[in-house]
Design a protein around this motif. Structure first.
Motif, PDB file in Angstrom:
ATOM      1  N   ALA A 237      -7.643   8.220   2.482  1.00  0.00           N
ATOM      2  CA  ALA A 237      -6.941   7.154   3.207  1.00  0.00           C
ATOM      3  C   ALA A 237      -7.652   6.834   4.509  1.00  0.00           C
ATOM      4  O   ALA A 237      -7.805   5.656   4.880  1.00  0.00           O
ATOM      5  CB  ALA A 237      -5.495   7.566   3.474  1.00  0.00           C
TER       6      ALA A 237
ATOM      7  N   ARG B 169      -4.632   5.900   7.558  1.00  0.00           N
ATOM      8  CA  ARG B 169      -5.195   4.601   7.177  1.00  0.00           C
ATOM      9  C   ARG B 169      -4.853   3.488   8.168  1.00  0.00           C
ATOM     10  O   ARG B 169      -5.454   2.422   8.141  1.00  0.00           O
ATOM     11  CB  ARG B 169      -4.752   4.205   5.770  1.00  0.00           C
TER      12      ARG B 169
ATOM     13  N   ILE C 160      -0.821  10.038   5.159  1.00  0.00           N
ATOM     14  CA  ILE C 160      -1.735   9.041   4.587  1.00  0.00           C
ATOM     15  C   ILE C 160      -1.635   7.731   5.365  1.00  0.00           C
ATOM     16  O   ILE C 160      -2.654   7.101   5.693  1.00  0.00           O
ATOM     17  CB  ILE C 160      -1.422   8.831   3.089  1.00  0.00           C
ATOM     18  N   GLU C 161      -0.415   7.308   5.682  1.00  0.00           N
ATOM     19  CA  GLU C 161      -0.247   6.062   6.429  1.00  0.00           C
ATOM     20  C   GLU C 161      -0.826   6.173   7.834  1.00  0.00           C
ATOM     21  O   GLU C 161      -1.460   5.243   8.335  1.00  0.00           O
ATOM     22  CB  GLU C 161       1.234   5.689   6.513  1.00  0.00           C
TER      23      GLU C 161
ATOM     24  N   GLU D 234       0.795  -1.229   0.000  1.00  0.00           N
ATOM     25  CA  GLU D 234       0.000   0.000   0.000  1.00  0.00           C
ATOM     26  C   GLU D 234       0.829   1.282   0.000  1.00  0.00           C
ATOM     27  O   GLU D 234       0.278   2.361   0.132  1.00  0.00           O
ATOM     28  CB  GLU D 234      -0.933  -0.004   1.221  1.00  0.00           C
ATOM     29  N   SER D 235       2.136   1.190  -0.130  1.00  0.00           N
ATOM     30  CA  SER D 235       2.939   2.415  -0.095  1.00  0.00           C
ATOM     31  C   SER D 235       4.143   2.268  -1.022  1.00  0.00           C
ATOM     32  O   SER D 235       4.455   1.182  -1.508  1.00  0.00           O
ATOM     33  CB  SER D 235       3.428   2.690   1.337  1.00  0.00           C
TER      34      SER D 235
END
Length: 744
Positions: free
Chosen positions: A368, A322, A318-319, A258-259
């Motif tokens: 996210a 999420r 964003i991380e 996801e990154s």
């Protein structure tokens, strides 16, 4: 004696993986080991989440006294690229560690200086504990080296010691004891910022974190990772150097999927910490130092005027959004700190036509947050044998692989069976109930729990009472009915449901019979109940050798794997096999797998030679694979959807089982063909002679046996755990998205 055992076998987690039955220890000794560790864990420290609640835990003191036996192996990773001037100081600080149980992995990313000759020198000097991996081409990024190290390491603990840093010689001795707490996933030390020459830098660690708190990092603490992210690590990277940290090895698949972590240049370490600590605790100590070298090659100042600095910080936001249930204030503070640097370099950036909003987009962060998976507390009665105890372990493992943050709660309703404990993935943090007056509300907040998923009436009630008492609206309780409520006396059921029913949002039933007591009391509401079967991942089957039990290859083998309680029919199974041997004249052998009071009783009796009492085993499927047929002669009132039958079918073996709960449907295909035989227990008893004839039919008729085996393999595909997880994901689904409204 206890200390000697731990020095030999390492940590509690390692003992669990070994399995206590494999160690030449008495039951009393094993229970003493557990008692000592629980005492150590419960007496030293507590979870904190604010500056006003600093912990007094002193792990280095405990490590040298009553916890001196805790010595899990650590993989020390040295990822090097052109750091020859600093390598000797770095390597001396590693190989000179006072902690004895570590291995070193030396990595070189195609250096062009004298690095390799230095690495080879140390590898030769310390060959007994050193492995070298040298790249022939530069990988293009330090995080590729980190990933390679994680994939290579076989130990539970990893320390990435960057090649231009160094540390005190008691670094591991001080940090490793934090991992006695099986919820701690990352522990880090105080960092001293030094110049290229190793002199203290003018800018200190205290100055760096001082914008967040002037007191927090003055003393040692342990905190829930979620609380740490909310108040500190989500606002600023408070672990400025990976060399200061030891962490539990974890599966990086979700991080990679996801990154763009592998390609990052500035913030990859921050994102790494967010994943490494998720669901567990973070520990920090002032009692040992990491020396973080500042020089031209690692200074981030020169990146402040480049777009990549702000794009990567947006990736961090964003991380955070999420992965964690953070409030608006956390992300707003993160944005504030990042925008400060943009404003300081605004003239240069805007001269390139670059605006902050193009690099750090609030909408992408909101998206996210909307995709965040719930944080789950999987609450089990005990690490003990039984479907209601083993299934939550398998579900927790599968959910973690799907990207969920799972924190496992051990109610400690029974003594720990280390082989069962070993089934849980080692990177899933465990919280043990050591105090019946645990502040559940504080725990839920600290760990950011969205869903409590419980699997036993006592555990259901424990959490329900707290949720009702605090009137929590942001936490959902899900209960899986494993059959316990079916078998309750009416008055006990009513008392339990008085507390539990109002708090539980979703009831998962695995058998229609689970609904009977609810319907009888007019408590069944279709929208609150969902049917989800049990399942398991396709096993890697390694059949045990019959010769290990003195069984001939041409014998017919029947396998029973269940809890050793009278209702599971062990004595009846012995009678059935005795009768079948008499009727057929065939050498029929019986394997009995499981622990419990009946196992201990039968061990003290003179059981027939054809009976093999093997105790509890971790992988019953390997024993089913060595047998010809499985058997479950149960009259247990709570029997619903037995995991042991799934294991037998996964091994491709038919089953002779009582017609109770969902067993008929488990064994029957769409053409009403049965992968074995059903045993009529309508009168509450096992028909010995009739069941013996079923055994004889399979033992003497290879055509029937082959057909039943084919059916068993066919039915096994119905119990894929992936499909079960999909259904649970649906049951968990509810509005959990973090509200994101950032500063303008």
């Amino acid at each position: 004696m206890i200390e000697r055992i731990f020095r030999r076998h390492g940590s509690l987690a390692q003992l669990m993986r070994l399995g206590w039955r494999r160690l030449p220890l008495g039951i009393a000794t094993k229970q003493r080991i557990r008692h000592v560790l629980l005492k150590t864990l419960s007496s030293g420290y507590r979870v904190i989440s604010s500056d006003s609640e600093q912990s007094a835990f002193q792990p280095s003191v405990r490590f040298t006294s009553d916890a001196g036996f805790f010595a899990p192996q650590v993989t020390v990773v040295v990822p090097n690229y052109n750091h020859a001037p600093y390598l000797r100081q770095r390597l001396d600080s590693i190989y000179g560690q006072t902690y004895p149980n570590f291995q070193v992995l030396l990595l070189d990313d195609c250096s062009t200086d004298d690095s390799r000759s230095i690495l080879e020198e140390y590898a030769e000097k310390y060959s007994h504990r050193t492995t070298m991996i040298f790249n022939q081409q530069n990988s293009g990024g330090v995080f590729r080296q980190w990933l390679r190290a994680i994939q290579f390491a076989e130990t539970e603990l990893i320390w990435i010691a960057e090649s231009d840093d160094y540390c005190d010689l008691n670094f591991l001795t001080t940090l490793v004891p934090f991992f006695m707490d099986e919820a701690v996933k990352l522990a880090y030390s105080h960092s001293v910022f030094v110049t290229e020459q190793g002199k203290p830098a003018l800018f200190r660690f205290e100055d760096y974190v001082g914008e967040l708190s002037t007191v927090k990092w003055r003393q040692t603490y342990v905190a829930a990772a979620h609380a740490e992210v909310v108040d500190f690590l989500g606002r600023k990277n408070t672990i400025p150097n990976v060399s200061s940290a030891v962490f539990r090895k974890f599966d990086p698949a979700f991080l990679l999927a996801e990154s763009d972590w592998l390609e990052m240049k500035i913030c990859g370490d921050w994102i790494f910490y967010l994943h490494a600590a998720r669901g567990g605790k973070i520990a920090y100590t002032v009692d040992v130092h990491n020396y973080y070298r500042f020089h031209a090659n690692n200074s981030s100042v020169k990146t402040y005027a480049t777009p990549v600095y702000y794009r990567e910080h947006e990736c961090v936001a964003i991380e955070i959004a999420r992965l964690y249930r953070v409030p608006v204030e956390t992300l707003a503070a993160h944005k504030y700190f990042v925008k400060q640097f943009f404003d300081q370099n605004a003239f240069e950036l805007r001269s390139l036509g670059i605006e902050f909003e193009a690099l750090y987009d609030d909408e992408r962060i909101r998206e996210a947050a909307g995709k965040r998976l719930p944080n789950i507390m999987m609450a089990s009665f005990a690490f003990a044998s039984g479907g209601g105890e083993i299934f939550p372990i398998r579900l927790a493992n599968a959910l973690t692989q799907r990207g969920y943050a799972v924190t496992f709660f051990d109610f400690r309703g029974e003594p720990t069976n280390f082989l069962v404990r070993e089934m849980l993935k080692p990177d899933i943090p465990v919280i043990e109930l050591t105090n019946r007056f645990l502040d559940v509300d504080s725990m839920i907040d600290s760990f950011g729990i969205d869903i409590i998923h419980s699997h036993h009436a006592s555990v259901d009630q424990f959490f329900a009472v707290s949720l009702l008492g605090q009137r929590r609206s942001n936490v959902t309780q899900v209960v899986t009915l494993h059959g316990m409520y079916d078998d309750m006396q009416r008055d006990i059921f009513d008392r339990t449901l008085k507390d539990v029913y109002p708090a539980v949002s979703r009831w998962v039933y695995i058998s229609d019979k689970n609904l009977i007591p609810f319907k009888q009391r007019n408590l069944y509401r279709e929208e609150r109940f969902i049917n989800i079967p049990n399942g398991m991942s396709a096993p890697n089957i390694q059949a045990v050798q019959r010769s290990a039990f003195g069984i001939e290859d041409n014998a017919f083998v029947v396998c029973v794997a269940s809890r050793a309680i009278p209702e599971k029919g062990w004595r009846e199974a012995i009678k059935v096999i005795r009768e079948a041997r008499s009727l057929s004249g065939v050498d029929i052998q019986l394997l009995l797998l499981g622990d419990g009071v009946l196992y201990e009783t039968l061990k003290a009796e003179a059981v027939p030679a054809f009976v093999h009492l093997l105790g509890f085993v971790k992988e019953a499927v390997n024993y089913y694979a060595a047998a010809d047929v499985g058997m479950l002669l149960t009259t247990f009132g709570g029997e619903s959807f037995p995991l042991t039958i799934i294991e037998c079918l996964m091994a491709g073996r038919p089953v002779i089982a009582s017609d109770i709960g969902e067993i008929r449907d488990m064994l029957t295909n769409e053409k009403d063909m049965i992968a074995g035989y059903l045993v009529d227990i309508s009168d509450g008893k096992i028909p010995i002679e009739a069941t013996a004839y079923q055994v004889v039919e399979l033992a003497t008729n290879p055509i029937v046996r082959s057909a039943k085996q084919t059916l068993a393999k066919e039915r096994s595909s119905c119990f894929d755990l992936g499909r079960v997880v999909d259904l649970y994901a649906s049951a968990y689904r509810y509005p959990i998205a973090t509200e994101v409204c950032l500063m303008s």
